[in-house]
Design a protein around this motif. Sequence first.
Motif, PDB file in Angstrom:
ATOM      1  N   ILE A   1       0.975  -1.347   0.024  1.00 52.91           N
ATOM      2  CA  ILE A   1      -0.111   0.034   0.154  1.00 52.91           C
ATOM      3  C   ILE A   1       0.988   1.358   0.097  1.00 52.91           C
ATOM      4  CG2 ILE A   1      -1.547   1.543   1.431  1.00 52.91           C
ATOM      5  CD1 ILE A   1      -2.978  -1.252   2.381  1.00 52.91           C
ATOM      6  N   ASN A   2       1.967   1.518   1.093  1.00 55.98           N
ATOM      7  CA  ASN A   2       2.734   2.405   1.097  1.00 55.98           C
ATOM      8  C   ASN A   2       3.691   2.591  -0.335  1.00 55.98           C
ATOM      9  OD1 ASN A   2       1.622   3.071   3.516  1.00 55.98           O
ATOM     10  ND2 ASN A   2       3.356   2.050   4.631  1.00 55.98           N
ATOM     11  N   LYS A   3       3.957   1.501  -1.003  1.00 49.92           N
ATOM     12  CA  LYS A   3       4.792   1.764  -2.017  1.00 49.92           C
ATOM     13  C   LYS A   3       4.024   2.173  -3.214  1.00 49.92           C
ATOM     14  CE  LYS A   3       7.245  -1.171  -5.549  1.00 49.92           C
ATOM     15  NZ  LYS A   3       7.652  -2.659  -6.026  1.00 49.92           N
ATOM     16  N   SER A   4       2.729   1.592  -3.492  1.00 50.34           N
ATOM     17  CA  SER A   4       1.663   2.292  -4.423  1.00 50.34           C
ATOM     18  C   SER A   4       1.397   3.750  -4.063  1.00 50.34           C
ATOM     19  CB  SER A   4       0.643   1.627  -4.518  1.00 50.34           C
ATOM     20  OG  SER A   4      -0.277   1.588  -3.537  1.00 50.34           O
ATOM     21  N   LEU A   5       1.133   4.204  -2.921  1.00 51.49           N
ATOM     22  CA  LEU A   5       1.007   5.578  -2.444  1.00 51.49           C
ATOM     23  C   LEU A   5       2.202   6.502  -2.926  1.00 51.49           C
ATOM     24  CD1 LEU A   5      -1.451   5.073   0.465  1.00 51.49           C
ATOM     25  CD2 LEU A   5      -2.013   5.657  -1.603  1.00 51.49           C
TER      26      LEU A   5
ATOM     27  N   LEU B   1      -1.638   0.955  -9.882  1.00 54.08           N
ATOM     28  CA  LEU B   1      -2.544   2.250  -9.408  1.00 54.08           C
ATOM     29  C   LEU B   1      -2.401   3.339 -10.263  1.00 54.08           C
ATOM     30  CD1 LEU B   1      -4.768   3.526  -7.367  1.00 54.08           C
ATOM     31  CD2 LEU B   1      -3.076   4.163  -6.248  1.00 54.08           C
ATOM     32  N   THR B   2      -1.091   3.821 -10.322  1.00 52.04           N
ATOM     33  CA  THR B   2      -0.922   5.011 -11.425  1.00 52.04           C
ATOM     34  C   THR B   2      -1.048   4.865 -12.603  1.00 52.04           C
ATOM     35  OG1 THR B   2       1.488   4.385 -10.971  1.00 52.04           O
ATOM     36  CG2 THR B   2       0.477   6.137  -9.437  1.00 52.04           C
ATOM     37  N   PHE B   3      -0.757   3.369 -13.199  1.00 53.70           N
ATOM     38  CA  PHE B   3      -0.992   2.949 -14.489  1.00 53.70           C
ATOM     39  C   PHE B   3      -2.406   2.952 -14.741  1.00 53.70           C
ATOM     40  CE2 PHE B   3       0.014  -0.271 -17.720  1.00 53.70           C
ATOM     41  CZ  PHE B   3       0.019   0.477 -18.898  1.00 53.70           C
ATOM     42  N   LEU B   4      -3.150   2.469 -13.821  1.00 54.68           N
ATOM     43  CA  LEU B   4      -4.745   2.414 -14.256  1.00 54.68           C
ATOM     44  C   LEU B   4      -5.260   3.939 -14.245  1.00 54.68           C
ATOM     45  CD1 LEU B   4      -7.072   0.477 -14.786  1.00 54.68           C
ATOM     46  CD2 LEU B   4      -7.350   0.380 -12.213  1.00 54.68           C
ATOM     47  N   LEU B   5      -4.961   4.951 -13.294  1.00 55.85           N
ATOM     48  CA  LEU B   5      -5.276   6.253 -13.259  1.00 55.85           C
ATOM     49  C   LEU B   5      -4.458   7.244 -14.159  1.00 55.85           C
ATOM     50  CD1 LEU B   5      -5.988   6.455  -9.574  1.00 55.85           C
ATOM     51  CD2 LEU B   5      -7.718   5.793 -11.299  1.00 55.85           C
ATOM     52  N   GLN B   6      -3.838   6.688 -15.160  1.00 52.91           N
ATOM     53  CA  GLN B   6      -2.907   7.501 -15.949  1.00 52.91           C
ATOM     54  C   GLN B   6      -3.829   8.720 -16.674  1.00 52.91           C
ATOM     55  OE1 GLN B   6      -0.548   5.177 -18.613  1.00 52.91           O
ATOM     56  NE2 GLN B   6      -0.030   6.897 -19.898  1.00 52.91           N
ATOM     57  N   ASP B   7      -4.827   8.486 -17.209  1.00 53.81           N
ATOM     58  CA  ASP B   7      -5.700   9.555 -17.777  1.00 53.81           C
ATOM     59  C   ASP B   7      -6.248  10.653 -16.581  1.00 53.81           C
ATOM     60  OD1 ASP B   7      -5.428   8.903 -20.336  1.00 53.81           O
ATOM     61  OD2 ASP B   7      -7.265   7.516 -20.507  1.00 53.81           O
ATOM     62  N   SER B   8      -6.489  10.155 -15.394  1.00 55.96           N
ATOM     63  CA  SER B   8      -6.914  11.144 -14.664  1.00 55.96           C
ATOM     64  C   SER B   8      -5.963  11.895 -13.850  1.00 55.96           C
ATOM     65  CB  SER B   8      -7.653   9.998 -13.403  1.00 55.96           C
ATOM     66  OG  SER B   8      -8.690   9.159 -13.728  1.00 55.96           O
ATOM     67  N   LEU B   9      -4.652  11.515 -13.975  1.00 59.78           N
ATOM     68  CA  LEU B   9      -3.809  12.467 -13.286  1.00 59.78           C
ATOM     69  C   LEU B   9      -2.659  12.784 -14.689  1.00 59.78           C
ATOM     70  CD1 LEU B   9      -2.509   9.837 -10.866  1.00 59.78           C
ATOM     71  CD2 LEU B   9      -3.659  11.854 -10.357  1.00 59.78           C
ATOM     72  N   GLY B  10      -3.090  14.053 -15.141  1.00 59.33           N
ATOM     73  CA  GLY B  10      -2.393  14.760 -16.175  1.00 59.33           C
ATOM     74  C   GLY B  10      -2.920  14.509 -17.556  1.00 59.33           C
ATOM     75  N   GLY B  11      -4.152  13.758 -17.679  1.00 61.59           N
ATOM     76  CA  GLY B  11      -4.596  13.315 -19.082  1.00 61.59           C
ATOM     77  C   GLY B  11      -5.780  13.742 -19.310  1.00 61.59           C
ATOM     78  N   ASN B  12      -6.356  13.091 -19.857  1.00 58.70           N
ATOM     79  CA  ASN B  12      -7.952  13.552 -20.271  1.00 58.70           C
ATOM     80  C   ASN B  12      -8.994  13.284 -19.422  1.00 58.70           C
ATOM     81  OD1 ASN B  12     -10.108  14.236 -21.889  1.00 58.70           O
ATOM     82  ND2 ASN B  12     -10.025  12.383 -23.157  1.00 58.70           N
ATOM     83  N   ALA B  13      -9.391  14.000 -18.202  1.00 59.67           N
ATOM     84  CA  ALA B  13     -10.290  13.839 -17.419  1.00 59.67           C
ATOM     85  C   ALA B  13     -10.370  15.225 -16.403  1.00 59.67           C
ATOM     86  CB  ALA B  13      -9.878  12.608 -16.498  1.00 59.67           C
TER      87      ALA B  13
END
Length: 627
Positions: A357-361, A389-401
Amino acid sequence: MPFLSDTASAIKSRFGFHSRSASSESVSMLSVRSPPDLLAKSAVRDNPSHSSAARSAIRSIGDWDEDGTEGNEPPPQPSQSFEFHEDPSFWKDHNVQVIIRIRPLSSSEISTQGYSRCVRQESSQTITWTAHPESRFTFDLVADEHVSQENLFKVAGLPMVDNCMGGYNSCMFAYGQTGSGKTHTMLGDIEGGTRRHSVNCGMTPRVFEHLFTRIQKEKEARKDEKLRFTCKCSFLEIYNEQILDLLDTSSTNLQIREDIKKGVYVENLKEIEVTSARDVIQQLIQGAANRKVAATNMNRASSRSHSVFTCIIESKWESQGVTHHRFARLNLVDLAGSERQKSSGAEGERLKEATNINKSLSTLGLVIMNLVNISNGKSLHVPYRDSKLTFLLQDSLGGNAKTIIIANISPSNCCSLETLSTLKFAQRAKFIKNNAVVNEDASGDVVAMRLQIQQLKKEVSRLRGFVNGRGENLDDSLALSFPASPGPFKWEGLHGSSLSPLTSDKRISQKKDYEVALVGAFKREREKEAALQALTAENQAAMQLAKQREDEIQSLKMRLRFREAGIKRLEAVASGKISAETHLLKEKDEYLKEIEVLRAQVDRNQEVTRFAMENLRLKEEIRRHVF
């Protein structure tokens, strides 16, 4: 439905939700998961046979928490409450919103540290960390413990639904230490989602209740456009860096894929079509029952995984012979809480979970830090792929969202370091720059439009002949309509009647008026045809250029993956895991693939040049036509 009711009751008990009257709405955050409040969610997951005894224990502990504290110290007077309301114009100029939510002090915190607090709210947008050295933070909104679930939804949830209906990808995720109220914020009383006015109902059930209400209203208001909606939902968790399907427990260790059209998606993830908020809530209850939770010293019902509930909303309608297709992806994310091993007392399996958990955060924090540096003009690599986690949320962080981050904090002094860390994370996230665009495509029946143009040309020729005096081939009584004319002109018969000189002059005057109207109509028709042709050509050229740009980005990503794979193989060769010969063979294959990618990119660049030249030629023709 008996199944829904029974399952919901079990989940409600598991997540530590207690029945409240509507009058307690102003203090609904008191049900946030706190160490003594959440024995139920620690579910006796490893020992189901003790579930009844555990639930009984929880009720008594929950009642003890809600009644007050174990000491005789009177609670302090309520602190100043600030106005908490939405800004209707916020999303016109911003794509990222950061909200701080302060939960109430729990009974265990009061018994340990008293009523002392590590934060002080200065305004509806400012909060101060009061420990040494004192630090002040400014955010889009700060919600104190008196802000109800309903008020938070009106400020954050309603605009997000509006964005989705408008075709924007949207994401909301809750961040914070374990026990800070993330699951309460995102899910809340799931069973309450089946009742319209539940106090503890979280953001997710409220979002979908409002979403389907909006969809129904849109359908009724646009019946003539044949408007159709389709909603598909999926629910997953990331546990120990493995993706598990919460709606299909047999699907484990799912893989993330990337596609030009789909973007980032999870392969073989179960998607269920839903038609109402009740359908969504049933999926939430089923998925929440399968989520990994366990007890720690800081939280007796600590989420041991990140959960992502995704809804894909598609709409289609027809307008003036053109079919429109709009698409939006809605991600609702409940992150597992960060925790310190010394405070949580995690060991064995719990320690392994906390490490992942801490690693992904930490990766999430690094991604946000690099995105902020990029927005400041620096050139850095963003390590999206270092974590699922960051791969899945790639569009939400700095992308089209359009993204909403709700940072949950505890005000107690015993959590001051974790609270400071959360505030710093949220402050960095404020400077992320997303590029949200409307996901909409329009396509028309080209053949039908060409036939319509031919018919209009025939009609124009017929009317020209009529103006030139060849009206004897037409009916004696003819009603004509011209584009942009106030109404139909009635041309009465010219034969079989005796005309007086006065009547003849009147008819000649009418004919001249009709000629003027026809000339104006023909001119406007030609202008519209020329404008339509120019816009069609320009639109096609722009679409080709956009597709070319997407292909170039995809080829660059492929080349980057080849290089990353080569680096990993070199590391494996250095450590003796694979032979140098195997590495060279694979490297040869990847170089061949990379050459193919580069060759295709060179060919496409020639196409781009041709399209650009054609676009310039069309613009020059339009300029000559106008001037």
